[in-house]
Design a protein around this motif. Structure first.
Motif, PDB file in Angstrom:
ATOM      1  N   GLY A 245       0.810  -1.209   0.000  1.00  0.00           N
ATOM      2  CA  GLY A 245       0.000   0.000   0.000  1.00  0.00           C
ATOM      3  C   GLY A 245       0.842   1.257   0.000  1.00  0.00           C
ATOM      4  O   GLY A 245       0.545   2.235  -0.703  1.00  0.00           O
ATOM      5  N   ALA A 246       1.902   1.260   0.805  1.00  0.00           N
ATOM      6  CA  ALA A 246       2.783   2.427   0.826  1.00  0.00           C
ATOM      7  C   ALA A 246       3.480   2.619  -0.510  1.00  0.00           C
ATOM      8  O   ALA A 246       3.698   3.747  -0.956  1.00  0.00           O
ATOM      9  CB  ALA A 246       3.815   2.275   1.949  1.00  0.00           C
ATOM     10  N   LEU A 247       3.834   1.511  -1.166  1.00  0.00           N
ATOM     11  CA  LEU A 247       4.495   1.621  -2.456  1.00  0.00           C
ATOM     12  C   LEU A 247       3.561   2.244  -3.492  1.00  0.00           C
ATOM     13  O   LEU A 247       3.988   3.050  -4.331  1.00  0.00           O
ATOM     14  CB  LEU A 247       4.961   0.238  -2.921  1.00  0.00           C
ATOM     15  N   ARG A 248       2.280   1.881  -3.438  1.00  0.00           N
ATOM     16  CA  ARG A 248       1.316   2.516  -4.353  1.00  0.00           C
ATOM     17  C   ARG A 248       1.198   4.007  -4.061  1.00  0.00           C
ATOM     18  O   ARG A 248       1.040   4.823  -4.967  1.00  0.00           O
ATOM     19  CB  ARG A 248      -0.041   1.830  -4.212  1.00  0.00           C
ATOM     20  N   LEU A 249       1.271   4.368  -2.786  1.00  0.00           N
ATOM     21  CA  LEU A 249       1.184   5.778  -2.427  1.00  0.00           C
ATOM     22  C   LEU A 249       2.429   6.540  -2.850  1.00  0.00           C
ATOM     23  O   LEU A 249       2.356   7.619  -3.440  1.00  0.00           O
ATOM     24  CB  LEU A 249       0.976   5.919  -0.912  1.00  0.00           C
ATOM     25  N   ILE A 250       3.609   5.960  -2.582  1.00  0.00           N
ATOM     26  CA  ILE A 250       4.853   6.625  -2.946  1.00  0.00           C
ATOM     27  C   ILE A 250       4.969   6.752  -4.463  1.00  0.00           C
ATOM     28  O   ILE A 250       5.545   7.700  -4.986  1.00  0.00           O
ATOM     29  CB  ILE A 250       6.048   5.843  -2.378  1.00  0.00           C
ATOM     30  N   GLY A 251       4.402   5.777  -5.185  1.00  0.00           N
ATOM     31  CA  GLY A 251       4.501   5.818  -6.641  1.00  0.00           C
ATOM     32  C   GLY A 251       3.643   6.877  -7.285  1.00  0.00           C
ATOM     33  O   GLY A 251       3.743   7.103  -8.488  1.00  0.00           O
ATOM     34  N   ASP A 252       2.771   7.537  -6.514  1.00  0.00           N
ATOM     35  CA  ASP A 252       1.903   8.588  -7.049  1.00  0.00           C
ATOM     36  C   ASP A 252       2.342   9.924  -6.453  1.00  0.00           C
ATOM     37  O   ASP A 252       2.058  10.224  -5.295  1.00  0.00           O
ATOM     38  CB  ASP A 252       0.439   8.299  -6.689  1.00  0.00           C
ATOM     39  N   PRO A 253       3.063  10.756  -7.221  1.00  0.00           N
ATOM     40  CA  PRO A 253       3.539  12.026  -6.662  1.00  0.00           C
ATOM     41  C   PRO A 253       2.405  12.920  -6.180  1.00  0.00           C
ATOM     42  O   PRO A 253       2.570  13.659  -5.202  1.00  0.00           O
ATOM     43  CB  PRO A 253       4.297  12.665  -7.834  1.00  0.00           C
ATOM     44  N   GLU A 254       1.250  12.861  -6.830  1.00  0.00           N
ATOM     45  CA  GLU A 254       0.140  13.709  -6.397  1.00  0.00           C
ATOM     46  C   GLU A 254      -0.344  13.314  -5.000  1.00  0.00           C
ATOM     47  O   GLU A 254      -0.692  14.182  -4.192  1.00  0.00           O
ATOM     48  CB  GLU A 254      -1.001  13.604  -7.404  1.00  0.00           C
ATOM     49  N   ARG A 255      -0.367  12.024  -4.706  1.00  0.00           N
ATOM     50  CA  ARG A 255      -0.779  11.587  -3.380  1.00  0.00           C
ATOM     51  C   ARG A 255       0.210  12.046  -2.317  1.00  0.00           C
ATOM     52  O   ARG A 255      -0.182  12.446  -1.214  1.00  0.00           O
ATOM     53  CB  ARG A 255      -0.904  10.063  -3.358  1.00  0.00           C
ATOM     54  N   ILE A 256       1.486  12.007  -2.643  1.00  0.00           N
ATOM     55  CA  ILE A 256       2.503  12.467  -1.688  1.00  0.00           C
ATOM     56  C   ILE A 256       2.353  13.959  -1.436  1.00  0.00           C
ATOM     57  O   ILE A 256       2.393  14.431  -0.289  1.00  0.00           O
ATOM     58  CB  ILE A 256       3.915  12.147  -2.210  1.00  0.00           C
ATOM     59  N   ASP A 257       2.183  14.739  -2.513  1.00  0.00           N
ATOM     60  CA  ASP A 257       2.000  16.177  -2.338  1.00  0.00           C
ATOM     61  C   ASP A 257       0.730  16.471  -1.544  1.00  0.00           C
ATOM     62  O   ASP A 257       0.719  17.359  -0.677  1.00  0.00           O
ATOM     63  CB  ASP A 257       1.930  16.857  -3.712  1.00  0.00           C
ATOM     64  N   GLU A 258      -0.327  15.716  -1.820  1.00  0.00           N
ATOM     65  CA  GLU A 258      -1.570  15.923  -1.085  1.00  0.00           C
ATOM     66  C   GLU A 258      -1.400  15.587   0.387  1.00  0.00           C
ATOM     67  O   GLU A 258      -1.896  16.309   1.261  1.00  0.00           O
ATOM     68  CB  GLU A 258      -2.671  15.051  -1.710  1.00  0.00           C
ATOM     69  N   LEU A 259      -0.686  14.477   0.683  1.00  0.00           N
ATOM     70  CA  LEU A 259      -0.443  14.103   2.075  1.00  0.00           C
ATOM     71  C   LEU A 259       0.376  15.173   2.791  1.00  0.00           C
ATOM     72  O   LEU A 259       0.086  15.536   3.943  1.00  0.00           O
ATOM     73  CB  LEU A 259       0.280  12.754   2.129  1.00  0.00           C
TER      74      LEU A 259
END
Length: 489
Positions: free
Chosen positions: A253-267
């Motif tokens: 799950g974390a890898l899917r999150l890290i792989g999406d730059p928009e999700r990281i910026d949103e977090l």
């Protein structure tokens, strides 16, 4: 039956207390270990250089001893920082690895779990509205996913949509009440509680990959099964780690999150926005730092697992390319001999016994080997060949014609020349073809050099005849030679 259940529970408890996690928390130096590890390692400092760790542990020991701790109750180890870290590696609380060009220490999953249980951040686990709601929502989601009745699932989804529509209507009309700060505080503490479990999950995944790497290398070195079968089992185990374990699912799950730059910026934006809210001032400094580091903690955890995967793939690929069962067995036997020798040596020595270093390698006492690289002279001339008084017999052809120069014939030819002569002309004057080979030209040059020669202007060209009748022409700088040495005149 009761005794059997009690015995089973007791045996499970015994096994649990033998794990490094509970051993850390129930040891004599447990407060010291927890305090030092929690100070040395953090979310933004997952690894510590070996030399720095030894110094830091030693300084903490000195500070605590100076403050009066450990004198009467002996709750501090009476040793150095280096020995303390070595012991922690031995019992499974620290891991040692190579990063770049230096060695570093890293907390193992057992140590991370022990620090979570100790929980020195002040956010101890307690029943709260946020945590109960998280649990109920998880149970409800699980029950909904497990329900195989489409009608019930449809009613549940419509109820959720109705609740959301009601919230949207309240917000649009301006009648929605703000969430109390104490409830926001509880939710923030719940988020921190959930985030503290991530490092242990990631570390367990990395350690599982390292364990698989050791198993694969061991199976390859034993050479008991085909290489393809061992590698297929490794890939299958890696897939199971990511799918069937809780920590593997957390990593996926974390890898899917890290792989999406928009999700990281949103977090990141969400966390910064939360820290700017008034309720965040109710958190202490450590909690605010933890809240801000959640995204970074996830990135470091994923990076740790990916590094373990790359290192395992590199080591296994290198083993497959250079796999030599015979050599591996020799290396294993050598290592076993070394370990056995060290064990025998430690039985008769103490840690305080000085060890005399090996300043130079011993020299083999073999008479015919050179003792110095600077002396290029051979140790002695070989014995003369003994002739049997009979000529050799050849099956097909006499191969002696392809041998070295005919020195005797060349010496006789030179002795009949003048005191000084041109070497090219002297070679051309040889009448016998058996002495006009290319190798005989080299022999004549050797004899001329031995008797004394001097270079002259011009180029000499000579024609040689090989034993098979073919001719070869050679050109070289003209040489004037002497028929005998100067000292013999």
């Amino acid at each position: 039956m009761t005794g059997s259940r009690a015995e089973g529970a007791y045996l499970r408890a015994l096994a649990a207390f033998k794990t490094p996690t509970l051993d850390l928390l129930h040891g004599r130096f447990a407060p010291f270990v927890v305090a030092v590890l929690s100070q040395m390692f953090s979310a933004d400092r997952p690894t510590v250089a070996v030399a720095d760790a030894h110094v830091e542990v030693g300084e903490m020991l000195d500070q605590l001893r100076a403050a009066g701790y450990g004198r009467d109750d002996r709750r501090l180890p009476a040793t150095t920082g280096r020995e303390v870290c070595r012991y922690w590696i031995k019992v499974g609380w620290l891991g040692q690895q190579i990063e770049g060009e230096s060695e570093v220490y890293r907390l193992t999953a057992h140590a991370v779990r022990a620090l979570e249980i100790a929980d020195l951040t002040g956010g101890g686990a307690r029943v709260s509205n946020s945590r109960v709601r998280t649990l109920l929502e998880a149970v409800e989601r699980l029950a909904g996913n497990a329900d195989d009745d489409p009608a019930r699932r449809l009613r549940r989804l419509r109820a959720e949509r109705a609740a959301l529509d009601a919230q949207i209507t309240a917000l649009e009309s301006g009648a929605a009440d703000p969430v109390p700060e104490d409830e926001l505080l509880e939710e923030a503490e719940n988020v921190l509680h959930l985030s503290r479990g991530l490092p242990a999950d990631f570390t367990r995944v990395a350690e599982s990959i390292k364990a698989m790497q050791r198993d694969v290398i061991r199976d390859l070195r034993r050479d008991e099964r085909p290489t393809g079968e061992v590698l297929r089992e490794y890939l299958l185990r890696g897939q199971q780690v990511m799918q069937s374990t809780r920590e593997g699912q957390a990593f996926a799950g974390a890898l899917r999150l890290i792989g999406d730059p928009e999700r990281i910026d949103e977090l990141t934006e969400q966390l910064h926005g939360l820290l700017a809210r008034p309720f965040a001032q109710l958190l202490d400094g450590t909690q605010r730092t933890e809240l801000d580091m959640i995204g970074r903690r996830m990135e470091l955890g994923v990076q740790e697992v990916l590094t373990a995967q790359r290192r395992a793939s590199h080591v296994i690929a290198g083993q497959v390319r250079t796999h030599d069962p015979a050599r591996d067995r020799q290396v294993d036997e050598l290592l076993r001999d070394v370990i056995a020798g060290m064990q025998a040596w430690t039985q008769t020595r103490t840690p305080e016994t000085p060890v005399e270093p090996l300043r130079r390698l011993p020299v083999a006492s073999i008479g015919h080997l050179r003792q110095s690289l600077g002396d290029i002279r051979p140790p002695g001339s070989p014995a003369a060949l003994v002739t049997q008084g009979q000529d050799a017999e050849f099956v097909d052809a006499d191969t002696r014609a392809w041998g070295g120069p005919h020195y005797a014939e060349l010496e006789a030819h030179v002795s009949g020349l003048a005191d000084e002569f041109d070497l090219g002309e002297a070679f051309q004057a040889i009448t016998a073809e058996s002495t006009r080979r290319p190798v005989d030209l080299l022999g004549l040059l050797e004899i001329a050099h031995r008797n004394g020669l001097a270079e002259a202007d011009g180029v000499s060209i000579v024609e040689t005849v090989r034993p098979d009748g073919t001719a070869r022409r050679f050109a070289f700088g003209s040489v004037t030679a002497h028929a005998r040495k100067e000292e013999e005149r």
